[in-house]
Design an enzyme around this catalytic site. Structure first.
Site, PDB file in Angstrom:
ATOM      1  N   ARG A 117       4.903   3.151   1.290  1.00 28.53           N
ATOM      2  CA  ARG A 117       6.195   3.025   1.927  1.00 28.53           C
ATOM      3  C   ARG A 117       6.493   4.340   2.676  1.00 28.53           C
ATOM      4  NH1 ARG A 117      10.595  -0.030   0.147  1.00 28.53           N
ATOM      5  NH2 ARG A 117       9.441  -0.462  -1.759  1.00 28.53           N
ATOM      6  N   ASP A 146       3.166  15.319  13.113  1.00 25.75           N
ATOM      7  CA  ASP A 146       3.579  15.031  11.711  1.00 25.75           C
ATOM      8  C   ASP A 146       2.337  14.921  10.800  1.00 25.75           C
ATOM      9  OD1 ASP A 146       5.184  14.491   9.518  1.00 25.75           O
ATOM     10  OD2 ASP A 146       5.480  12.365  10.033  1.00 25.75           O
ATOM     11  N   LEU A 168       0.826  -1.220   0.000  1.00 24.65           N
ATOM     12  CA  LEU A 168       0.000   0.000   0.000  1.00 24.65           C
ATOM     13  C   LEU A 168       0.849   1.254   0.000  1.00 24.65           C
ATOM     14  CD1 LEU A 168      -2.767  -1.040   2.596  1.00 24.65           C
ATOM     15  CD2 LEU A 168      -2.942  -0.920   0.124  1.00 24.65           C
TER      16      LEU A 168
HETATM   17  N1  LIG Z   1      -3.985   1.546   7.724  1.00 24.40           N
HETATM   18  C1  LIG Z   1      -3.577   1.940   6.520  1.00 24.40           C
HETATM   19  N2  LIG Z   1      -4.401   1.778   5.478  1.00 24.40           N
HETATM   20  C2  LIG Z   1      -4.036   2.152   4.324  1.00 24.40           C
HETATM   21  N3  LIG Z   1      -2.889   2.653   3.997  1.00 24.40           N
HETATM   22  C3  LIG Z   1      -2.027   2.841   4.963  1.00 24.40           C
HETATM   23  C4  LIG Z   1      -2.339   2.468   6.264  1.00 24.40           C
HETATM   24  N4  LIG Z   1      -1.294   2.757   7.050  1.00 24.40           N
HETATM   25  C5  LIG Z   1      -0.410   3.269   6.264  1.00 24.40           C
HETATM   26  N5  LIG Z   1      -0.816   3.322   5.003  1.00 24.40           N
HETATM   27  C6  LIG Z   1      -0.056   3.837   3.876  1.00 24.40           C
HETATM   28  O1  LIG Z   1       1.272   3.652   4.142  1.00 24.40           O
HETATM   29  C7  LIG Z   1       1.968   4.841   4.069  1.00 24.40           C
HETATM   30  C8  LIG Z   1       3.010   4.862   5.180  1.00 24.40           C
HETATM   31  O2  LIG Z   1       2.502   4.692   6.370  1.00 24.40           O
HETATM   32  P1  LIG Z   1       3.030   5.405   7.599  1.00 24.40           P
HETATM   33  O3  LIG Z   1       2.978   6.806   7.393  1.00 24.40           O
HETATM   34  O4  LIG Z   1       2.360   4.890   8.746  1.00 24.40           O
HETATM   35  O5  LIG Z   1       4.514   4.998   7.606  1.00 24.40           O
HETATM   36  P2  LIG Z   1       5.703   5.840   8.273  1.00 24.40           P
HETATM   37  O6  LIG Z   1       6.844   4.998   8.176  1.00 24.40           O
HETATM   38  O7  LIG Z   1       5.270   6.304   9.515  1.00 24.40           O
HETATM   39  O8  LIG Z   1       5.884   7.062   7.308  1.00 24.40           O
HETATM   40  P3  LIG Z   1       6.483   8.408   7.807  1.00 24.40           P
HETATM   41  O9  LIG Z   1       7.100   8.125   9.065  1.00 24.40           O
HETATM   42  O10 LIG Z   1       7.407   8.751   6.765  1.00 24.40           O
HETATM   43  O11 LIG Z   1       5.295   9.296   7.929  1.00 24.40           O
HETATM   44  C9  LIG Z   1       0.934   5.905   4.218  1.00 24.40           C
HETATM   45  O12 LIG Z   1       1.290   7.063   3.512  1.00 24.40           O
HETATM   46  C10 LIG Z   1      -0.288   5.291   3.709  1.00 24.40           C
HETATM   47  O13 LIG Z   1      -0.440   5.585   2.339  1.00 24.40           O
END
Ligand SMILES: Nc1ncnc2c1ncn2[C@@H]1O[C@H](COP(=O)(O)OP(=O)(O)OP(=O)(O)O)[C@@H](O)[C@H]1O
Length: 837
Positions: A522, A638, A520
């Site tokens: 990264r 964030d 989905l």
């Molecule tokens: N529950 C979810 N359902 C659908 N898509 C999701 C979900 N969780 C995360 N994603 C997708 O995954 C991507 C990354 O998730 P997330 O932001 O949690 O990761 P991260 O490592 O924390 O990123 P960052 O720290 O850079 O913000 C999101 O931009 C979103 O598109």
């Protein structure tokens, strides 16, 4: 040599000539030489020639080239008569000389001559006993001189003149004979090689020479035997045609055996040419011109008869065809009749010369077995047709033997071809008119498309060939495969401990098997997959974070996220955490799966123009999520479009990795590390502040509170209206500096780049959110209840009541203070809040 000069009296002749006496042995040679010159022979005779002629005429030992073999009958008679007269005159003159010289003895002036020449010439030898030769005259002798003077000179001169005239006539006659001979020679060439006659064994030339020799001999005998010229003229003809050999074994009954009276009408040449005819019947060659003329006249007549006969035959053949064609139009004619008529008419022949190839083809067509079986005439049987047709064949097939001439033959062929075409046309008409009759009779005739075939086989009844055999069709059975109840395994059967049979890899989280479906998204520290619970087939989002790249503080931050999510798991605007597991430095979070995030939605609407309701709706959704977090005492720290996802149409907030729980009664928190996305980070989150109280001076801290989240929300709204964040025009480090620099003001255009008017409430909302002073920023509630996110709507009744109440209040109160007006406005405003739809 003796010489004597005489004066000539012949007109045109030289006045005097010196009479020379050439040697006797050269007289014949002189005659032969003069004979080659016709012009000299036509001129007046010379005395020298005269003497030579006398000598040669007497000397018959050698062949006389001027024999009468080739002269005409009239010329011959004239020549013989003139020669006889000349001889008589010469003999008479000699007798006169001899009579006047009878006493001349042998020992006289002639003795020497006679002794030398008596054996050379028979004639001279005969006359030498009776007369004195002129050549022996010696005027120098005194005795003869006296005698000569005593002669009558006038008489001698007249005789000489007579002799000259005679010789002139003789020469003219010889010239005429020569011309006739040439004419006959040319005719002989046309006759071709002479055939060998039974009575003639020599070649024509030899025979001719022999015959001429005989004629000369006969003439000499005649001259020797005859003594009188008149008598000789009368008997010359009869004696001359007396055959040498009267007992010739081969004599034609119709031939004129009695040559004294030749009947030209009874002459039948047969296959003989004129010369052969003469030899066969022993006719003198002098008759050759007459007989040749008769031969050619008869040939011409025969040719005319042959041509006329052939012309009549051709016309009869044409008439026969026309009659046949007219009769063939009759519908009552049967097929057999047509065949018979066709057989009676010969096939057309080509106009031009028949080539071998064409002739062969034609013969093949005629000699084909089919035609032979149907009674068609073959090439060899064409001659068995009617005589007229055969004659026409001869005329057409061998044009080189045709005597019509090219023009006449061409006309005949042209006529035949024209009528042939007409005949073909009539045949076709007949064929079509008799088709119905034939069909009624059950006669099946082949149909020809090619005219040549139609011409050759047009009106004949043919037997159909057996139709070609129909190829057998191969019977092919279609056998369907047997259906089995057992399904064919697409993959080999699974074995224990082997995950090969699984479609996609699975992940176990706390014992629950999840099948990985797709990626989905990264993030900076994780990957999120779309997974399916194998047990209940529900879809989830599985976030996998590896702690290998992070320090302990970061690891504690991910653990805090789990706590916050657990804290907010009942909140509808926060993505729901289903399960999580920490295993060997890897954090697995099973969450509620969203369809797509807000960044994806904004990207889809890029360049479409401003849609205020779209911005208001998504702003409200976003703020509701933030409100939940803020109401939960949590600062997200964030916020960005990618951290809002739509789950079943409801926007939810995710990623609480750096979120911190804010203690109660506090607004800001301070972080020791700068974490976040620069485009959406509030200025206070970027400016490090020295932590002074009880901390080392070199250690920096960044203040992060709920107003930072509002800054971030202000940036997202700004992006939804203008298409990019407030400092989106700066790149890299300049963007951070611009954010931190209070002098760098954010601009709020009243219109977008597409010319759409930005509502004032939207601009005011953005300004309230992007207030540098976090203390003056609107709270989430203010934004949510702001005129842009939550606009006020009044009705017509509300405005009417407002005006009515204001008039009543002013009538009772003459003076109203400002404070009273502000109080009233606040009251109306609150009423409007209650009045919102
Ligand atoms: N529950 C979810 N359902 C659908 N898509 C999701 C979900 N969780 C995360 N994603 C997708 O995954 C991507 C990354 O998730 P997330 O932001 O949690 O990761 P991260 O490592 O924390 O990123 P960052 O720290 O850079 O913000 C999101 O931009 C979103 O598109």
């Amino acid at each position: 040599m003796s010489s004597y000069t005489v004066r000539s009296s012949v007109p045109g002749a030289p006045s005097s000539r010196r009479l020379e006496f050439p040697p006797r042995r050269t007289s014949v040679q002189s005659m032969a030489r003069d004979d080659s010159d016709d012009e000299n022979m036509l001129g007046p005779p010379k005395l020298s020639n005269f003497g030579s002629a006398l000598l040669s005429d007497k000397e018959n030992v050698e062949p006389y080239p001027y024999s009468l073999s080739h002269g005409g009958a009239g010329a011959k008679r004239y020549s013989q008569q003139s020669r006889a007269a000349a001889r008589q005159e010469v003999l008479g003159a000699a007798r006169e000389f001899s009579s006047s010289n009878t006493n001349n003895s042998v020992g006289g002036p002639y003795s020497t001559f006679h002794s030398e020449d008596h054996s050379d010439s028979t004639m001279f030898a005969t006359s030498k006993h009776n007369q004195q030769s002129m050549t022996t005259f010696n005027p120098e002798t005194p005795s003869e001189q006296s005698k000569f003077e005593g002669m009558n000179m006038e008489k001698s001169r007249s005789r000489v003149k007579s002799m000259q005239q005679t010789l002139k006539d003789e020469l003219s006659l010889r010239s005429s004979k020569r011309r006739n001979r040439r004419f006959v020679s040319s005719r002989f060439n046309l006759l071709g090689p002479a055939k060998r006659a039974s009575s003639n064994t020599g070649t024509p030339n030899h025979s001719e020479l022999a015959d001429e020799s005989n004629v000369s001999q006969q003439e000499a005998n005649f001259s020797h035997s005859s003594s009188a010229g008149a008598t000789a003229h009368q008997n010359e003809y009869n004696v001359f045609y007396e055959p040498q050999n009267s007992s010739s074994p081969q004599k034609d009954s119709a031939a004129p055996t009695d040559h004294t009276s030749i009947n030209y009408d009874n002459i039948e040449f047969g296959d003989l040419n004129p010369y052969q005819y003469l030899k066969k019947h022993n006719i003198p060659t002098t008759e050759l011109p007459n007989i040749s003329r008769l031969y050619f006249e008869r040939q011409k007549g025969e040719n005319r008869k042959t041509a006329l006969r052939k012309n009549i035959a051709a016309k009869d053949a044409i008439q026969t065809r026309l009659t046949s064609a007219s009769l063939s139009n009759s519908p009552l004619l049967t097929q057999v009749d047509l065949i018979k008529r066709e057989q009676s008419i010969p096939k057309r022949q080509p106009r031009r010369k028949i080539s071998d190839h064409a002739a062969n083809n034609d013969s093949k067509a005629w000699s084909s077995p089919v035609s032979g079986s149907n009674g068609l005439k073959t090439a060899s049987s064409r001659n068995e047709t009617s005589p007229r047709a055969s004659e026409m064949y001869e005329n057409l097939e061998r044009p080189e033997r045709d005597t019509f001439g090219s023009i006449r033959r061409r006309e005949a062929l042209s006529n035949i071809n024209i009528n042939r075409n007409y005949h073909q046309l009539q045949n076709k008409r007949t064929k079509y008119s008799t088709e119905n009759l034939e069909e009624a009779r059950g006669i099946h005739r082949p149909r020809f498309e090619h005219p040549v075939q139609e011409e050759r086989f047009g009106n004949y009844d043919f037997k159909h060939r057996s139709p070609p055999a129909v190829p057998e069709r191969k019977h092919v059975e279609i056998v369907e495969p047997l259906k089995t109840t057992e399904s064919i395994p697409l993959k080999p059967p699974a074995t224990s401990g082997d995950n090969y049979n699984r479609k996609k890899p699975t992940i176990y989280v706390n014992g629950t098997e999840y099948e990985k479906l797709e990626l989905l998204g990264r993030g900076g520290s994780s990957k999120v997959y779309k997974v399916k619970n194998v047990a209940n087939n529900k879809v989830y989002a599985l976030k996998r974070v590896s702690f290998d790249e992070f320090d302990d503080s970061s690891i504690e931050g991910f653990k805090g996220e789990i706590e916050l999510l657990k804290k907010l798991e009942t909140k509808p605007r926060v993505v729901k955490l289903i399960d999580h597991e920490m295993d060997h430095g890897v954090l697995y979070e099973v969450m509620e799966c969203g369809d797509h995030d807000l960044s994806h939605t904004l990207a889809l609407r890029s360049g479409i123009g401003l849609d205020v309701e779209f911005v208001r709706y998504h702003s409200q959704e976003m703020l509701k999520c933030v409100k939940v977090v803020h109401d939960s005492g949590i600062v997200h720290s964030d916020l960005k479009p990618a951290n809002f996802v739509f789950v079943k149409g409801i926007l939810k907030i995710i990623d609480f990795g750096i979120a911190n729980a804010v203690p109660e009664h506090t607004v800001n928190i301070y972080r020791e590390t700068q974490i976040g996305t620069p485009n959406y980070m509030a200025p206070e989150a970027l400016v490090a502040m020295n932590y002074t109280q009880g901390q080392p001076a070199e250690q920096n801290r960044w203040k992060v509170g709920k107003p930072s989240d509002i800054w971030s929300c202000g940036c997202i709204i700004y992006q939804m209206i203008y298409g990019r964040p407030p400092y989106g025009g700066f790149q890299g480090q300049n963007r951070l500096l611009a954010i931190m620099n209070p002098e760098v003001k954010i601009v709020y255009p009243e219109k977008t780049s597409n010319g759409d008017v930005v509502p004032k409430t939207a601009i005011d909302t953005m300004k309230a959110c992007l207030e540098r002073n976090p203390d003056k920023r609107w709270s989430v509630d203010e934004v949510l209840n702001g005129p842009f996110v939550k606009p006020v709507a009044v009705t017509h009744f509300f405005i009417r009541d407002l005006i009515k109440n204001s008039v009543k209040y002013g009538a009772n109160q003459r003076e109203i203070s400002n404070e009273k007006i502000e109080e009233l406005a606040e009251d109306v405003w609150h009423r409007l809040a209650d009045f919102r739809l």
